[in-house]
Design an enzyme around this catalytic site. Structure first.
Site, PDB file in Angstrom:
ATOM      1  N   CYS A 139      97.223 -99.190  47.493  1.00 57.15           N
ATOM      2  CA  CYS A 139      98.637 -99.295  47.896  1.00 57.15           C
ATOM      3  C   CYS A 139      99.265-100.575  47.356  1.00 57.15           C
ATOM      4  O   CYS A 139      99.204-101.625  48.009  1.00 57.15           O
ATOM      5  CB  CYS A 139      98.750 -99.295  49.406  1.00 57.15           C
ATOM      6  N   THR A 141     102.461-100.133  45.151  1.00 53.59           N
ATOM      7  CA  THR A 141     103.884 -99.786  45.027  1.00 53.59           C
ATOM      8  C   THR A 141     104.562 -99.642  46.395  1.00 53.59           C
ATOM      9  O   THR A 141     103.967 -99.163  47.344  1.00 53.59           O
ATOM     10  CB  THR A 141     104.000 -98.448  44.259  1.00 53.59           C
ATOM     11  N   GLY A 178      97.932 -92.377  46.098  1.00 53.13           N
ATOM     12  CA  GLY A 178      97.184 -91.112  46.110  1.00 53.13           C
ATOM     13  C   GLY A 178      96.054 -91.189  47.125  1.00 53.13           C
ATOM     14  O   GLY A 178      95.527 -92.271  47.390  1.00 53.13           O
ATOM     15  N   GLN A 334     106.286 -74.354  11.230  1.00 54.03           N
ATOM     16  CA  GLN A 334     105.410 -74.271  12.413  1.00 54.03           C
ATOM     17  C   GLN A 334     104.220 -75.243  12.248  1.00 54.03           C
ATOM     18  O   GLN A 334     103.839 -75.938  13.170  1.00 54.03           O
ATOM     19  CB  GLN A 334     104.910 -72.825  12.574  1.00 54.03           C
ATOM     20  N   ARG A 337     105.247 -78.743  12.829  1.00 53.64           N
ATOM     21  CA  ARG A 337     105.494 -79.063  14.238  1.00 53.64           C
ATOM     22  C   ARG A 337     104.196 -79.226  15.028  1.00 53.64           C
ATOM     23  O   ARG A 337     104.188 -79.895  16.063  1.00 53.64           O
ATOM     24  CB  ARG A 337     106.364 -77.975  14.867  1.00 53.64           C
ATOM     25  N   GLY A 410     108.796 -67.591  23.813  1.00 56.41           N
ATOM     26  CA  GLY A 410     108.966 -67.190  25.219  1.00 56.41           C
ATOM     27  C   GLY A 410     107.657 -67.187  25.984  1.00 56.41           C
ATOM     28  O   GLY A 410     107.583 -67.683  27.112  1.00 56.41           O
ATOM     29  N   GLU A 433     100.217 -96.910  36.334  1.00 58.01           N
ATOM     30  CA  GLU A 433      99.369 -97.959  35.713  1.00 58.01           C
ATOM     31  C   GLU A 433     100.192 -98.771  34.703  1.00 58.01           C
ATOM     32  O   GLU A 433      99.700 -99.150  33.642  1.00 58.01           O
ATOM     33  CB  GLU A 433      98.138 -97.357  35.014  1.00 58.01           C
TER      34      GLU A 433
HETATM   35  C1  LIG Z   1     102.117 -89.495  40.061  1.00 58.23           C
HETATM   36  C2  LIG Z   1     102.155 -90.935  40.435  1.00 58.23           C
HETATM   37  C3  LIG Z   1     101.056 -91.515  41.063  1.00 58.23           C
HETATM   38  C4  LIG Z   1     101.090 -92.863  41.466  1.00 58.23           C
HETATM   39  N1  LIG Z   1     100.014 -93.398  42.141  1.00 58.23           N
HETATM   40  C5  LIG Z   1     100.090 -94.662  42.652  1.00 58.23           C
HETATM   41  C6  LIG Z   1      99.044 -95.198  43.478  1.00 58.23           C
HETATM   42  O1  LIG Z   1      98.017 -94.553  43.724  1.00 58.23           O
HETATM   43  N2  LIG Z   1      99.219 -96.443  43.987  1.00 58.23           N
HETATM   44  C7  LIG Z   1     100.319 -97.201  43.737  1.00 58.23           C
HETATM   45  O2  LIG Z   1     100.404 -98.317  44.247  1.00 58.23           O
HETATM   46  N3  LIG Z   1     101.315 -96.722  42.955  1.00 58.23           N
HETATM   47  C8  LIG Z   1     101.237 -95.481  42.405  1.00 58.23           C
HETATM   48  N4  LIG Z   1     102.269 -94.982  41.617  1.00 58.23           N
HETATM   49  C9  LIG Z   1     103.457 -95.798  41.395  1.00 58.23           C
HETATM   50  C10 LIG Z   1     103.558 -96.305  39.960  1.00 58.23           C
HETATM   51  O3  LIG Z   1     102.550 -97.244  39.716  1.00 58.23           O
HETATM   52  C11 LIG Z   1     104.966 -96.870  39.741  1.00 58.23           C
HETATM   53  O4  LIG Z   1     105.868 -95.791  39.850  1.00 58.23           O
HETATM   54  C12 LIG Z   1     105.076 -97.524  38.364  1.00 58.23           C
HETATM   55  O5  LIG Z   1     104.388 -98.753  38.369  1.00 58.23           O
HETATM   56  C13 LIG Z   1     106.521 -97.759  37.923  1.00 58.23           C
HETATM   57  O6  LIG Z   1     107.205 -98.501  38.858  1.00 58.23           O
HETATM   58  P1  LIG Z   1     108.617 -98.001  39.434  1.00 58.23           P
HETATM   59  O7  LIG Z   1     108.471 -96.604  39.875  1.00 58.23           O
HETATM   60  O8  LIG Z   1     109.027 -99.007  40.442  1.00 58.23           O
HETATM   61  O9  LIG Z   1     109.592 -98.057  38.219  1.00 58.23           O
HETATM   62  P2  LIG Z   1     110.739 -99.145  37.980  1.00 58.23           P
HETATM   63  O10 LIG Z   1     110.131-100.467  37.757  1.00 58.23           O
HETATM   64  O11 LIG Z   1     111.765 -99.045  39.044  1.00 58.23           O
HETATM   65  O12 LIG Z   1     111.324 -98.622  36.614  1.00 58.23           O
HETATM   66  C14 LIG Z   1     112.501 -97.814  36.496  1.00 58.23           C
HETATM   67  C15 LIG Z   1     113.060 -97.975  35.089  1.00 58.23           C
HETATM   68  O13 LIG Z   1     113.531 -99.299  34.910  1.00 58.23           O
HETATM   69  C16 LIG Z   1     113.006 -99.848  33.721  1.00 58.23           C
HETATM   70  N5  LIG Z   1     112.822-101.299  33.909  1.00 58.23           N
HETATM   71  C17 LIG Z   1     112.382-101.951  35.008  1.00 58.23           C
HETATM   72  N6  LIG Z   1     112.322-103.280  34.775  1.00 58.23           N
HETATM   73  C18 LIG Z   1     112.701-103.469  33.500  1.00 58.23           C
HETATM   74  C19 LIG Z   1     112.805-104.608  32.635  1.00 58.23           C
HETATM   75  N7  LIG Z   1     112.471-105.835  33.025  1.00 58.23           N
HETATM   76  N8  LIG Z   1     113.210-104.413  31.354  1.00 58.23           N
HETATM   77  C20 LIG Z   1     113.533-103.178  30.902  1.00 58.23           C
HETATM   78  N9  LIG Z   1     113.446-102.078  31.659  1.00 58.23           N
HETATM   79  C21 LIG Z   1     113.031-102.215  32.938  1.00 58.23           C
HETATM   80  C22 LIG Z   1     111.655 -99.132  33.505  1.00 58.23           C
HETATM   81  O14 LIG Z   1     111.279 -99.149  32.133  1.00 58.23           O
HETATM   82  C23 LIG Z   1     112.008 -97.729  33.991  1.00 58.23           C
HETATM   83  O15 LIG Z   1     112.598 -97.027  32.931  1.00 58.23           O
HETATM   84  C24 LIG Z   1     102.237 -93.643  41.197  1.00 58.23           C
HETATM   85  C25 LIG Z   1     103.325 -93.063  40.529  1.00 58.23           C
HETATM   86  C26 LIG Z   1     103.303 -91.735  40.156  1.00 58.23           C
HETATM   87  C27 LIG Z   1     104.503 -91.141  39.477  1.00 58.23           C
END
Ligand SMILES: Cc1cc2nc3c(=O)[nH]c(=O)nc-3n(C[C@H](O)[C@H](O)[C@H](O)COP(=O)(O)OP(=O)(O)OC[C@H]3O[C@@H](n4cnc5c(N)ncnc54)[C@H](O)[C@@H]3O)c2cc1C
Length: 667
Positions: A139, A141, A178, A334, A337, A410, A433
């Site tokens: 945990c 995020t 997760g 094709q 691609r 399709g 990640e």
């Molecule tokens: C299927 C899935 C499983 C996951 N599992 C886990 C888990 O087990 N544990 C856990 O802790 N987390 C988990 N996560 C979370 C994940 O690690 C985060 O979603 C990820 O690190 C991206 O952070 P965010 O969602 O806050 O994106 P944000 O940081 O909010 O990004 C949003 C957009 O803003 C852009 N952005 C942000 N800052 C900047 C900057 N400085 N310069 C330019 N662009 C910027 C990014 O490029 C992106 O396009 C999971 C996510 C998914 C989708």
């Protein structure tokens, strides 16, 4: 109607696909994977059809499969049995990323975090993790923060010898973890550590969140589910968690390099906040290496399914009549691609395997306790390359599945093709990640840090040494397109480094602060720099691998594959190559494109055997369009026939409605 043409295409190849598979993957890896597949085939819980399961069904099936794999005892520590670990990992990832996520999040994310940040104090817990006596989640995020991990808002406050966890706002609620919604008994949680009224910054903690018998959450903890998600992620329990004065023992602090004394003093051996943060988040960079393989698997599935189907599918022909129609694979468009993704599947595999070997050497040195300048340089280089290769590989992977779906027309849209589901499965690999665009900044930061030592750069994996000499402009093509592509990449990377660095200097001189400078150099500069450096390394390492292949027939076919991969990637930089002055006039671009078309055409006779060399077993592939017998129509109809007699209840209502309509129109 069946499609027997696939064997004709197989016979066009100049090589034996089984031999190529053994050279690229390693005989032992191929044997171990086959063993795992045989085990899975023998267990009914791993059998599946194309039915879309509900969220609850999918989670239950993931749970039962996870239980079976744990009972088999196949899943071991990667460093104790690397070969076995890779074979199992690859098979599970290809079978269902939902099942593999369940295992990895416990062992390789949660477990790895406890091991790398914990101490002797956590030994008993580590044993429980390894015995699967508990289930873990990771945990980091929160609702309000993902990429900017340093600013997560959950707090852990030292109070009377215990730690008190709180989420001070909605934004501080943990999410996306997760395994959390229903299964996790323990979690690694990141929070701001407050001791004696002072915030000591982000720290990792391991806490119990549920009773392992009743599965009730502990006091001060609320856990929920995040709802429906696309693809296999429906089967992954991504949950949210809120703390309200949850009290945990002091041993929850993962105390490698830091601790709190019994009388409430914070002590640390870290020299700076950034050193502390890099250790506490170090576990994340290991994951990036694994995710490169997700990109490779995505390209593997996309090209296997779409190329096999393109032989079964006939449309148009030189003359009228269905008997004169030709397989759509015959069309150069094709081929153009699809074949690049076939080459990407093979080249990314070779690159990733080489990288894992180098990384393992690095990890062994770390585990032996080595502390040297060279090792810290190694760490930086691993970080730069993994932060570049994860985006390059996952973008290619997701792109390949979209292109394959369209290339199958399709029928590609049917669930039984698996292409859209696979695209959904792979989509978040671009985000977790380390969001791809965010981590490319880590690559470019490391590269930009080398500008002052140009001429004497010497890194353990030698991925940056070419920057020591000024590269020359394009003069003419040689007979080796890979060498030509590498020369162009050297020029491109060197010039992007120079222009990004001088842009940064200019912005600094104009009064911008370092935050503004970093943001303003990204578009067209730093992002392209990271991608160019990474692609150069990928091509370079694959070329070195091909040079070592002894069998001349296999070497020749791998050379064709690498020719295509290099030219395909390079063509995407055509505009920047011209802008940076590598070439002028149309000749270079025209010739590059002509060579690319030639490289595509060279793959055609080899394509079906190349597909066979990378394709997972049909049981794992599970695609009506991509089955190895090439009988796509038979498999499609077999599935269609399952649905023909099902009359839904609302059809009676439809009949009554139509009757009513016809009666009212007669009035
Ligand atoms: C299927 C899935 C499983 C996951 N599992 C886990 C888990 O087990 N544990 C856990 O802790 N987390 C988990 N996560 C979370 C994940 O690690 C985060 O979603 C990820 O690190 C991206 O952070 P965010 O969602 O806050 O994106 P944000 O940081 O909010 O990004 C949003 C957009 O803003 C852009 N952005 C942000 N800052 C900047 C900057 N400085 N310069 C330019 N662009 C910027 C990014 O490029 C992106 O396009 C999971 C996510 C998914 C989708």
């Amino acid at each position: 109607m069946s499609a027997p043409l696939i064997d004709k295409y197989r016979k066009m190849a100049s090589f034996d696909w089984k031999k190529l598979k053994a050279v690229v993957e390693g005989e032992e890896h191929v044997r171990l994977k086959a063993e795992v597949v045989a085990k899975m085939k023998s267990e009914p819980i791993f059998h599946r059809d194309y039915r879309v399961l509900s969220r609850e069904e999918q989670r239950e099936v993931v749970h039962q499969r996870w239980k079976k794999i744990v009972e088999w005892g196949l899943f071991k520590d990667p460093y104790s049995d690397l070969e076995n670990f890779h074979a199992l990992t690859e098979t599970l990832e290809a079978y269902d990323q939902g099942t593999s996520a369940r295992l990895f999040l416990h062992g390789n994310v949660f477990g790895a975090a406890v091991k790398s940040m914990g101490t002797e104090r956590h030994k008993e817990l580590v044993e429980k993790i390894e015995n699967n006596e508990i289930v873990g989640a990771f945990c980091l995020t929160e609702i309000g923060h993902g990429s900017n991990t340093a600013e997560v808002q959950t707090t852990a406050t030292f109070d009377n010898g215990q730690l008190v966890f709180n989420c001070p706002s909605i934004g501080a609620i943990k999410c996306w973890a997760g395994n959390l919604s229903h299964s996790a008994t323990h979690v690694v949680v990141y929070a701001q550590l407050h001791v004696g009224g002072k915030n000591e910054g982000l720290h990792g903690f391991v806490i119990q969140v549920r009773c392992p018998r009743t599965f009730q959450t502990l006091p001060g903890i609320t856990i929920g589910d995040m709802g429906s998600k696309p693809g296999c992620w429906q089967g992954v329990e991504n949950g949210w968690m809120e703390f309200k004065n949850h009290r945990a023992p002091l041993s929850a602090l993962l105390n490698k390099g830091c601790d709190i004394t019994p009388d409430g003093k914070y002590v640390t051996s870290f020299k700076s906040a950034s050193e502390k943060q890099s250790v506490s988040l170090g576990t994340l960079s290991v994951g990036r290496l694994g995710i490169i393989a997700k990109g490779m698997m995505a390209c593997t599935f996309a090209s296997t399914i779409a190329i096999r189907y393109s032989v079964a599918r006939r449309q148009f022909g030189p003359e009228k009549g269905a008997e004169n129609e030709i397989p759509v694979l015959e069309y150069p468009l094709q081929q153009y691609r699809l074949f690049p993704y076939l080459s990407a599947a093979i080249c990314i595999r070779i690159f990733q395997k080489t990288f894992v070997e180098k990384f393992t050497e690095y990890m062994m040195r770390v585990m032996m306790g080595e502390k040297s300048e060279e090792l810290s340089e190694f760490s930086k280089e691993v970080h730069a390359l993994s932060s570049g290769a994860k985006p390059v590989a996952t973008w290619l992977g997701v792109e390949s599945l979209g292109e394959a779906r369209k290339a199958c027309g399709g029928h590609g849209f049917l669930h039984m093709s698996r292409l859209n589901t696979l695209r959904d499965d792979n989509d978040p690999s671009q985000t977790f990640e380390g969001e791809n665009f965010m981590i490319l900044q880590q690559t470019s930061n490391i590269l930009l840090g080398k500008v002052t030592s140009l001429g004497s750069i010497n890194t353990p994996m030698s991925t940056m040494s070419f920057l020591n000499s000024t590269p020359s402009k394009f003069s003419s093509w040689t007979s080796n397109p890979v060498n030509d592509a590498l020369s162009a990449y050297r020029y491109l990377t060197y010039h992007l480094l120079q222009t990004t660095s001088s842009e940064a200097k200019k912005l600094k001189q104009s009064g911008k602060n370092s935050f503004e400078v970093r943001n303003e150099i990204q578009v067209h500069r730093a992002v392209n720099l990271s991608v160019a450096y990474t692609e150069h390394t990928m091509i370079d390492w694959v070329q070195k691998f091909v040079e070592e292949v002894e069998d001349v027939t296999l070497k020749a076919v791998l050379q064709k594959v690498l020719n295509l991969f290099s030219l395909f990637l390079l063509e995407r930089h055509l505009a920047t190559l011209y802008i940076t002055g590598y070439a002028s006039g149309g000749k270079f671009g025209e010739e590059l494109r002509e060579k690319l078309r030639r490289a595509v055409a060279d793959i055609k006779p080899e394509s079906m055997a190349l597909v066979d060399s990378i394709a997972p077993d049909d049981f794992i592939l599970n695609s009506a369009l991509g089955a190895s017998d090439g009988k796509a129509y038979d498999h499609i109809m077999e599935e269609f026939r399952k649905y023909t007699n099902e009359q839904p209840r609302w059809v009676c209502d439809l009949a009554q409605f139509l009757q009513k309509r016809s009666q009212s129109s007669k009035l």
